[in-house]
Structures are given as C-alpha cells and as structure tokens.
Design a protein around this motif. Sequence first.
Motif, PDB file in Angstrom:
ATOM      1  N   ILE A  88       8.921  18.440  10.849  1.00 16.18           N
ATOM      2  CA  ILE A  88       8.562  16.864  10.670  1.00 16.18           C
ATOM      3  C   ILE A  88       8.521  16.065  11.825  1.00 16.18           C
ATOM      4  O   ILE A  88       9.140  16.646  12.817  1.00 16.18           O
ATOM      5  CB  ILE A  88       9.838  16.294   9.665  1.00 16.18           C
ATOM      6  CG1 ILE A  88      11.291  16.496  10.591  1.00 16.18           C
ATOM      7  CG2 ILE A  88       9.996  16.799   8.384  1.00 16.18           C
ATOM      8  CD1 ILE A  88      12.396  15.633  10.039  1.00 16.18           C
ATOM      9  N   GLU A  89       8.064  14.884  11.909  1.00 12.60           N
ATOM     10  CA  GLU A  89       7.846  13.843  12.985  1.00 12.60           C
ATOM     11  C   GLU A  89       9.104  13.004  12.976  1.00 12.60           C
ATOM     12  O   GLU A  89       9.206  12.805  11.691  1.00 12.60           O
ATOM     13  CB  GLU A  89       6.642  13.474  13.365  1.00 12.60           C
ATOM     14  CG  GLU A  89       5.882  14.225  13.405  1.00 12.60           C
ATOM     15  CD  GLU A  89       4.341  13.771  13.794  1.00 12.60           C
ATOM     16  OE1 GLU A  89       3.996  13.043  12.882  1.00 12.60           O
ATOM     17  OE2 GLU A  89       3.373  14.179  14.592  1.00 12.60           O
ATOM     18  N   TYR A  90       9.541  12.568  13.898  1.00 12.90           N
ATOM     19  CA  TYR A  90      10.751  11.426  13.724  1.00 12.90           C
ATOM     20  C   TYR A  90      10.588  10.566  14.947  1.00 12.90           C
ATOM     21  O   TYR A  90       9.984  10.739  16.082  1.00 12.90           O
ATOM     22  CB  TYR A  90      11.941  12.136  13.855  1.00 12.90           C
ATOM     23  CG  TYR A  90      12.280  12.897  15.116  1.00 12.90           C
ATOM     24  CD1 TYR A  90      12.921  12.438  15.764  1.00 12.90           C
ATOM     25  CD2 TYR A  90      11.748  14.233  15.057  1.00 12.90           C
ATOM     26  CE1 TYR A  90      13.291  13.328  17.110  1.00 12.90           C
ATOM     27  CE2 TYR A  90      12.068  15.027  16.061  1.00 12.90           C
ATOM     28  CZ  TYR A  90      12.773  14.724  17.336  1.00 12.90           C
ATOM     29  OH  TYR A  90      13.145  15.565  18.052  1.00 12.90           O
ATOM     30  N   TYR A 124       9.426   9.383   4.945  1.00 14.36           N
ATOM     31  CA  TYR A 124       8.103  10.551   4.307  1.00 14.36           C
ATOM     32  C   TYR A 124       8.145   9.992   2.943  1.00 14.36           C
ATOM     33  O   TYR A 124       7.096  10.378   2.210  1.00 14.36           O
ATOM     34  CB  TYR A 124       8.573  11.680   4.444  1.00 14.36           C
ATOM     35  CG  TYR A 124       8.175  12.302   5.726  1.00 14.36           C
ATOM     36  CD1 TYR A 124       6.878  12.932   5.867  1.00 14.36           C
ATOM     37  CD2 TYR A 124       9.217  12.239   6.792  1.00 14.36           C
ATOM     38  CE1 TYR A 124       6.218  13.375   7.086  1.00 14.36           C
ATOM     39  CE2 TYR A 124       8.726  13.045   8.027  1.00 14.36           C
ATOM     40  CZ  TYR A 124       7.364  13.416   8.194  1.00 14.36           C
ATOM     41  OH  TYR A 124       6.869  13.830   9.537  1.00 14.36           O
ATOM     42  N   GLU A 125       8.626   8.690   2.643  1.00 13.17           N
ATOM     43  CA  GLU A 125       8.339   8.044   1.143  1.00 13.17           C
ATOM     44  C   GLU A 125       6.977   8.097   1.212  1.00 13.17           C
ATOM     45  O   GLU A 125       6.019   7.302   1.811  1.00 13.17           O
ATOM     46  CB  GLU A 125       8.974   6.846   0.858  1.00 13.17           C
ATOM     47  CG  GLU A 125       8.723   6.227  -0.417  1.00 13.17           C
ATOM     48  CD  GLU A 125       9.363   7.236  -1.633  1.00 13.17           C
ATOM     49  OE1 GLU A 125       8.823   7.426  -2.472  1.00 13.17           O
ATOM     50  OE2 GLU A 125      10.615   7.730  -1.219  1.00 13.17           O
ATOM     51  N   GLY A 126       6.393   8.631  -0.105  1.00 11.21           N
ATOM     52  CA  GLY A 126       4.888   8.355  -0.002  1.00 11.21           C
ATOM     53  C   GLY A 126       3.890   9.351   0.545  1.00 11.21           C
ATOM     54  O   GLY A 126       2.726   9.321   0.147  1.00 11.21           O
ATOM     55  N   LYS A 127       4.299  10.232   1.252  1.00  7.41           N
ATOM     56  CA  LYS A 127       3.612  11.153   2.078  1.00  7.41           C
ATOM     57  C   LYS A 127       3.772  12.535   1.522  1.00  7.41           C
ATOM     58  O   LYS A 127       2.734  13.276   1.455  1.00  7.41           O
ATOM     59  CB  LYS A 127       4.085  11.020   3.419  1.00  7.41           C
ATOM     60  CG  LYS A 127       3.903   9.781   4.287  1.00  7.41           C
ATOM     61  CD  LYS A 127       4.410   9.967   5.538  1.00  7.41           C
ATOM     62  CE  LYS A 127       4.081   8.484   6.497  1.00  7.41           C
ATOM     63  NZ  LYS A 127       4.422   8.619   7.909  1.00  7.41           N
ATOM     64  N   LYS A 183       0.367  15.646   9.121  1.00 13.45           N
ATOM     65  CA  LYS A 183       0.738  15.905  10.481  1.00 13.45           C
ATOM     66  C   LYS A 183      -0.266  15.528  11.429  1.00 13.45           C
ATOM     67  O   LYS A 183      -0.418  15.687  12.606  1.00 13.45           O
ATOM     68  CB  LYS A 183       1.341  17.253  10.850  1.00 13.45           C
ATOM     69  CG  LYS A 183       3.018  17.565  10.383  1.00 13.45           C
ATOM     70  CD  LYS A 183       3.614  16.735  11.335  1.00 13.45           C
ATOM     71  CE  LYS A 183       3.847  17.534  12.844  1.00 13.45           C
ATOM     72  NZ  LYS A 183       4.742  18.678  12.581  1.00 13.45           N
ATOM     73  N   ASN A 184      -1.483  15.253  11.026  1.00 11.47           N
ATOM     74  CA  ASN A 184      -2.664  15.137  12.133  1.00 11.47           C
ATOM     75  C   ASN A 184      -3.052  16.259  12.699  1.00 11.47           C
ATOM     76  O   ASN A 184      -3.015  16.246  14.081  1.00 11.47           O
ATOM     77  CB  ASN A 184      -2.416  13.770  12.697  1.00 11.47           C
ATOM     78  CG  ASN A 184      -3.776  13.464  13.653  1.00 11.47           C
ATOM     79  OD1 ASN A 184      -4.971  13.722  13.102  1.00 11.47           O
ATOM     80  ND2 ASN A 184      -3.538  12.695  14.681  1.00 11.47           N
ATOM     81  N   TYR A 200      14.211  20.287   9.818  1.00  8.59           N
ATOM     82  CA  TYR A 200      13.609  20.072   8.644  1.00  8.59           C
ATOM     83  C   TYR A 200      12.024  20.357   8.944  1.00  8.59           C
ATOM     84  O   TYR A 200      11.506  19.785   9.595  1.00  8.59           O
ATOM     85  CB  TYR A 200      13.912  18.475   8.003  1.00  8.59           C
ATOM     86  CG  TYR A 200      15.144  18.681   7.149  1.00  8.59           C
ATOM     87  CD1 TYR A 200      15.028  18.472   5.729  1.00  8.59           C
ATOM     88  CD2 TYR A 200      16.372  18.596   7.770  1.00  8.59           C
ATOM     89  CE1 TYR A 200      16.340  18.519   4.973  1.00  8.59           C
ATOM     90  CE2 TYR A 200      17.673  18.665   7.052  1.00  8.59           C
ATOM     91  CZ  TYR A 200      17.447  18.510   5.620  1.00  8.59           C
ATOM     92  OH  TYR A 200      18.761  18.508   5.068  1.00  8.59           O
ATOM     93  N   ALA A 201      11.315  20.743   7.686  1.00 11.87           N
ATOM     94  CA  ALA A 201      10.145  20.940   8.002  1.00 11.87           C
ATOM     95  C   ALA A 201       9.168  20.564   6.567  1.00 11.87           C
ATOM     96  O   ALA A 201       9.858  20.601   5.323  1.00 11.87           O
ATOM     97  CB  ALA A 201       9.819  22.519   8.124  1.00 11.87           C
ATOM     98  N   ILE A 202       8.068  20.253   6.651  1.00  7.15           N
ATOM     99  CA  ILE A 202       7.038  19.912   5.612  1.00  7.15           C
ATOM    100  C   ILE A 202       6.565  21.338   5.100  1.00  7.15           C
ATOM    101  O   ILE A 202       6.027  22.102   6.065  1.00  7.15           O
ATOM    102  CB  ILE A 202       6.020  19.132   5.956  1.00  7.15           C
ATOM    103  CG1 ILE A 202       6.412  17.862   6.755  1.00  7.15           C
ATOM    104  CG2 ILE A 202       5.077  18.863   4.839  1.00  7.15           C
ATOM    105  CD1 ILE A 202       5.494  16.966   7.357  1.00  7.15           C
TER     106      ILE A 202
END
Length: 200
Positions: free
Chosen positions: A143-145, A161-164, A56-57, A37-39
Amino acid sequence: MERIKIWNNEASERQLREISQRLEDGETGIVPTDTMYAIVGNALNSKTVENICRIKNINPDKTNLSIICSDISMASEYARIENTGFKLLKTFCPGAFTWLFRSASKLPKAFKGRKTVGIRIPELEFCRRLAATLEKPLITTSIEYADEDYAVNPELISESYEGKVDFIVEGDPGKIAVSTIVDCTSGEPVIIRQGIGILE
C-alpha cells in the motif's frame, strides 16, 4: 469496501473460502503480510492485474510485478527456477524476501513486459493459506501511505483506500518494512534491495 476482521493475523477456514471466492470473482483487497499491508488480487485474472496496476499507477513494462505463492511448488509453476534458486527458496522460505525469476508463460501478459516476476512466499501463514485456498498466486503490491499511521493502522488504511478496493482484511497492526529483493535471473543471487529478510 467490506472490512473483514481477523485476530492474531489468522483467518478461519470459512473466512479463507469467502476471501478466495471474492478474489476468484475478480475483486481486489488489502491484506496483512509479513512486511506491509498489501493490495492483492488473483494474479491469473488479467483485468485484476490491470486494475491493481492502475490503483498503484504502476507501468508493468517498467516495474517488476510480484506474486504471493503458497509454497515452492506453486512458485515453480509461474517462474523459471534453476537449481540455485530452488536451494535459496528451500533455505529462506517462508520469509520476507522477493525473489526475482524469469516469468513462465502461465502468467497474464502484464507480467511479460519485463519477462521477470517477483516471487513471495511470506512468513505470515495467512498469506500462504489464502493462496493455497485460491489455488492460484496473488498479485501483490504494498500500500501507499501519507504518514506512518496510515501504513500500520488497519482502520486508517480502510479509510484511505475506500472506493479503491473491494475489501480489506483487518488483522494486527502492520509494519513499515519491506522485503529483501534478490535477483536470481542471472545465476548468482544479487541483493538489489535490502529489507528485513537477511540472506546469510
């Protein structure tokens, strides 16, 4: 965060139009791909690109940014692709590859830090249809996990990722897999990360 459900990783035309409109409006989302999955966001919106880099910094001066394109024609608008590169794309796309090319001037300044852009034409049709509906490439980053469940389970990805991000497209369970990165910036292609894409 809005959760948009799709089945068999296929979206309806209405869903594609709604998602692409959200991206056009500058929103960021999480979508399934042929790897993880990807942003994603509208790659031509500078604020969106900067926002995803913050999420993602990522420092774009030190990290290659990648875009999802609907096809080779779209890719050629945003990357400088030589004959060898075109042959590779025609042979191996769509597929689980990230192709590094010199970036073209159409991309926002964040892409200019390394003067290189990663081109993705994913095997998953949903991604290609979304870029085609938007008529623009999508900036993309995996995504990071914290653990595997939060990489593959769309509901847990939504939770983390809620709120991001603004929305998530919840399709089939994701993969813990990466694309094969191929550097095409200096003539002969060089694999710099072996993923699930096989170059042969």
